[in-house]
Structure formats: C-alpha cells, structure tokens
Design a protein around this motif. Structure first.
Motif, PDB file in Angstrom:
ATOM      1  N   GLU A  13      -6.973   2.149   5.250  1.00 54.42           N
ATOM      2  CA  GLU A  13      -8.110   2.567   4.427  1.00 54.42           C
ATOM      3  C   GLU A  13      -8.635   1.400   3.598  1.00 54.42           C
ATOM      4  O   GLU A  13      -9.852   1.183   3.496  1.00 54.42           O
ATOM      5  N   ARG A  70      -3.335   3.612  -2.162  1.00 50.09           N
ATOM      6  CA  ARG A  70      -4.189   3.856  -0.998  1.00 50.09           C
ATOM      7  C   ARG A  70      -3.497   3.397   0.285  1.00 50.09           C
ATOM      8  O   ARG A  70      -2.615   2.543   0.259  1.00 50.09           O
ATOM      9  N   ARG A  71      -3.895   3.968   1.407  1.00 49.17           N
ATOM     10  CA  ARG A  71      -3.322   3.588   2.681  1.00 49.17           C
ATOM     11  C   ARG A  71      -3.833   2.209   3.108  1.00 49.17           C
ATOM     12  O   ARG A  71      -4.965   1.815   2.816  1.00 49.17           O
ATOM     13  N   ALA A 128       0.852  -1.192   0.000  1.00 50.83           N
ATOM     14  CA  ALA A 128       0.000   0.000   0.000  1.00 50.83           C
ATOM     15  C   ALA A 128       0.888   1.242   0.000  1.00 50.83           C
ATOM     16  O   ALA A 128       2.127   1.141   0.029  1.00 50.83           O
ATOM     17  N   SER A 129       0.278   2.410  -0.026  1.00 53.28           N
ATOM     18  CA  SER A 129       1.077   3.638  -0.092  1.00 53.28           C
ATOM     19  C   SER A 129       1.886   3.857   1.173  1.00 53.28           C
ATOM     20  O   SER A 129       2.922   4.547   1.146  1.00 53.28           O
ATOM     21  N   ASP A 130       1.448   3.261   2.295  1.00 54.36           N
ATOM     22  CA  ASP A 130       2.137   3.497   3.568  1.00 54.36           C
ATOM     23  C   ASP A 130       2.507   2.203   4.288  1.00 54.36           C
ATOM     24  O   ASP A 130       2.804   2.224   5.481  1.00 54.36           O
TER      25      ASP A 130
END
Length: 508
Positions: free
Chosen positions: A160, A156-157, A116-118
């Motif tokens: 989330e 996306r996180r 994911a993005s994080d």
C-alpha cells in the motif's frame, strides 16, 4: 562458469568474441549470490568485445594481408583476462572512493528501510522531489523526520505504501520474496528476455560521422531479428569483419575505442558506470547534464573519470543535443522509458538524426509490462525482486554488499554498446541495446547460490590508484580486465559539472 556466461552473452548479442581467461573464483564478497562471477562475466564480456573491436579495426594502422588493417587475427587471438576479485571490488567502487581521504555519504536522511504492518518498505529519498513525494504519500507535513516516517509506515501495509509513493511520483519498493516476485506480472514480462537485448532499428543506413574505427562498408544482409549477416550464422566474427560504413582509424587513436564518441545522458549509477567503462578503453565520452536536474554530489564525481561534462537544457536547447547526436556513435540514456522519446529523442528519432547510431536504453524494470514506466534504483529492485529477502534471514532486508545490479547493468550496457558497434561494422544500420536492473537481477538469480555469506571483504589496496582533480586527490578503484596485458585506464580526472562546451573535442 564465467567463461560459459561470457559465451552466452556474446551469442545473445550476435557476436563471436575471443576467449577470456578468468583469474580467481567465488566466493569473493559476503553473499549467498555469486557476485564475483557476475562481476567477472559482465566486465569480462566487455573486455572481450573491446578486444574484438580493436581486432577488427587493427592497431597502429599497420597493413595486414591483402593491404587491409593488421588485426589481432593476423597475430593470433588476443589474450583477454579478467580477475574475479578485481571485478567484484570494481562493483563496490563508490565504497572505496575517497576525495582527500574522505569517503562520501550517498544516502539522504529519509532513504532506507522501514517496518510496515506486514513486512518492510524501502524509500528512496536521495533527490528532494522524491523525498517530498514520499512524505506526501504518507500524509506527513513537509520537513518530517525519520521517526515520523517510521511511525507512518508502521501502520500501513508495505505494498500500500509502495503504490501510494509511486502515485505521488516517488520511489519505493516493498520487500518481496523470490516466489512473490516470480508470480508478479512484471517478472513475467521480463521472462524470456536476454540480459542484453541488441536489436537493429528500422531505417538508418549506418553511414558514420567519420568517427570510430570503421573501414569500408560491408554488405547488409539482415538484423538481429533475422539472424542473417556477413557471416551467415547470426554472428559478427571478431577479426574477420568486412568493415563498417564510416571513416578510417582517427589519427593518433591508439586505444581500443579511440575515436568512438559516446553521449552519456544518464545519472545514478548504472548509466554513468557504462559510460565510464567505455571511457576506460579510450572512448570520447561527453556527459550531458543540466543545471536544474538534481545529482548525488559524490556519485556524480566518482562515476565521471575519463569524461567531459556539459550542460544542455532540453526545454530550450534541444538543437544543441541534436547537433551532438549527429556526430555521435553511441548514445546512452537512463531516463524512464518514453521520457526522451516525448522530447523527440527516441531511438527512431536518433537514427534519423544520425544513421548508424547505437542507442543504449537503461531502465529499472524494463520497457514492457505494468512497471515499465516505474522509477527505480538498485536498492529498490533488490527489495522488489526478492534479493534483499533471500540475502538475509527473510525477516528483515539484507542488501547485497555492492550495488551489484547497478554495476552489472552498467557493464552489460557497455558490452551491448560495443557489440552493437561490431554489428554495425559488419552489417551497417542503426542499433538499439536494452538492459534493465530487474533483468540483471533475474540473470543473477539464474546463477544459483554459493556458500559465501560469511566471507570476509576482499583486500583492495592493490586495486586502488590516486589522481589529482578539481575535487582534491581522488582515491579510486582501477577498472578491471586486460587485453594483451594492457589494462583499461582513465586519462583524465572527473570534471566539474558543465565544465565543457556542448561540443565534441577535435580528434588529435
């Protein structure tokens, strides 16, 4: 350490068990977590509980002092053993399972870890409706592939995505660190709970169905919450029970759990493992599924040794299940908390149908807290609870070398079931057992860490056996443990789903 853990489990369940002799030690599997100790403690606790149950009932119907059943207590304490390597390999049973020499693939195409993005997110898509939920949550069209999912996750996180998938009715978990999980409200909801909760249900006088190894009824002096029973110190004493409320030893029942009837209302993996473990000690296990419910084909076979299998559609055949419950000793269910209660099969409902029932509830995240109703599987709980983070370098998920939360929870559930049978024999009443994957994860976390990351996989050849079946020749891991040199074993191969009628087999 393993012996101490077994003592703690027995104390928490309100029973006193014979000592367990432990063979071997960690590290056994490649992990920083002491998985061998975990496996030996949970499987060893079950073996000890079964030995206590057999001691209370007596073996072979011989008379002991005073004309009662002869028990292990008359002959000396039973010799209960657990081998750490064998227990650890049993936790990997699906990895070593073969049908005509072929291994099974238990993971669907979209199941797995995604960046994911994080951080990282894991999607569990083994069932088609869970796959479809994940695809909808990511805003993708039906039929999207793994690369499509990977691109959607990357923007996306992780949390989330997790929440979006859950809202759609799917299964997902973001990778959290141990510190992040311990600060989470669900972790706090589990804090202070025992690994195995054994509680007396209100109502239900414990009159048995004539099944199980039960003698004359003992005096009821309290439940698990009151700390009172026939011994007077909160523990049911192995080999010195007043007896249970049901009939005597079933004719021809020579195995430790012979005559105990277990309804298995579970799927994938902890619940089926619990029922399979009870079957290995001689329990009569009837697995109840339904033709419209999805299954993981290989796992439904691998976890079905020693069981019979029937189909009941609760939407139209609930009375069939009620009739089975009326003659059961133990019901194991692993649907989301409240799902069966909504259909009239909650623990209180079952205790009315069958006073003296033992209800075993298995869940992913426990029965209280904000995630109580959340769907979950072993790999997801490893991600959520920080295990996948700590088992590797913390940069990407590194799962345990076994579905240890599933298997550990399964053995703890089976132990809890037998402990509750002991409590029922001593005190009467109906009982509830609660275990969860997340609470088992906390138990594993409490065991500390070991220098085992570089350990090689253990040898398994001497722990395997073969059996002919409708699915071909099956190679499988034999169940761990021994009582007076006798090992648990399965006497029948996995059946085809729905092969048997929805009825108990007559006692031989």
């Amino acid at each position: 350490m393993t012996v101490k853990l077994i003592r703690q489990l027995s104390a928490g369940a309100g029973v006193t068990l014979p000592e367990v002799r432990v063979i071997g030690e960690d590290p056994v599997l490649p992990s920083v977590f002491p998985l061998g100790t975990m496996a030996a403690a949970s499987a060893g606790a079950l073996a000890a509980a079964v030995a206590a149950y057999a001691a209370r009932a007596g073996q072979g119907g011989e008379e002991g002092p005073g004309g009662g059943p002869r028990t292990h207590g008359d002959l000396g304490a039973p010799d209960v053993t657990i081998d750490v390597r064998h227990a650890a390999v049993a936790f990997q049973s699906e990895r070593h399972f073969r049908a005509d020499g072929k291994a099974m693939d238990v993971w669907a195409a979209l199941s797995g870890d995604y960046r994911a993005s994080d951080g990282w997110i894991r999607l569990h898509c083994n069932f088609d409706h869970h796959r479809d939920a994940a695809v909808r949550a990511l805003g993708l069209p039906p039929g999207s592939g793994r690369q499509d999912v990977g691109r959607a996750c990357a923007g996306r996180r992780a949390v989330e995505i997790e929440e979006a998938v859950i809202r759609e009715g799917g299964c997902a978990a973001a990778m959290r660190s141990r510190a992040e999980w311990l600060a989470h409200p669900q972790a706090r909801a589990l804090a202070g709970l025992p690994p195995v909760g054994v509680f007396r249900l209100s109502g239900g006088d414990g009159r048995a169905s004539g099944t199980g190894r039960s003698g004359t009824r003992g005096e009821t002096r309290g439940g698990a919450d009151s700390g009172e029973n026939c011994r007077g110190d909160g523990h049911a004493r192995a080999g010195q029970m007043l007896g249970g409320p049901g009939g005597g030893l079933p004719a021809g029942a020579e195995r430790p759990l012979g005559g105990v009837r277990v309804l298995d209302l579970t799927r994938v993996i902890a619940g089926p493992v619990a029922a399979r473990a009870l079957a290995a000690y001689g329990a009569d296990v009837l697995r109840v599924g339904a033709a419209h419910l999805p299954e993981v084909p290989g796992l439904v076979v691998e976890t079905a040794f020693g069981k019979r299998s029937c189909h009941i559609d609760l939407r139209s055949e609930a009375d069939k299940l009620r009739e089975l419950v009326r003659q059961a000793d133990v019901v194991i269910q692993a649907y989301r908390p409240g799902a069966l209660r909504a259909r009239g099969f909650g623990p209180d409902d079952l205790s009315v149908l069958r006073p003296g029932i033992v209800c075993v509830d298995i869940s992913a995240y426990g029965t209280s807290g904000p995630w109580a109703s959340r769907r979950g599987f072993d790999s997801l709980v490893q991600m959520a609870c920080g295990i996948a983070h700590e088992n590797g370098d913390g940069l990407r998920p590194s799962p345990l070398p076994a579905q240890a939360l599933d298997h550990g929870t399964g053995y703890l559930a089976a132990f809890g079931a037998v402990a509750a049978l002991l409590r029922r024999a001593a005190e009467g009443g109906s009982w509830r057992v609660e275990v969860s994957l997340a609470r088992t994860a906390a138990w594993l976390d409490d065991l500390g860490r070991i220098d085992g990351a570089g350990v090689r996989q253990p040898r398994v050849e001497d722990l395997l056996a073969t059996m002919d079946s409708p699915f071909g020749t099956l190679t499988y891991v034999t169940p761990p443990g021994a009582i007076d040199g006798r090992r648990p074993h399965w006497t029948s191969p996995p059946p085809r789903q729905g092969e048997h009628p929805a009825a108990w087999a007559p006692h031989s």
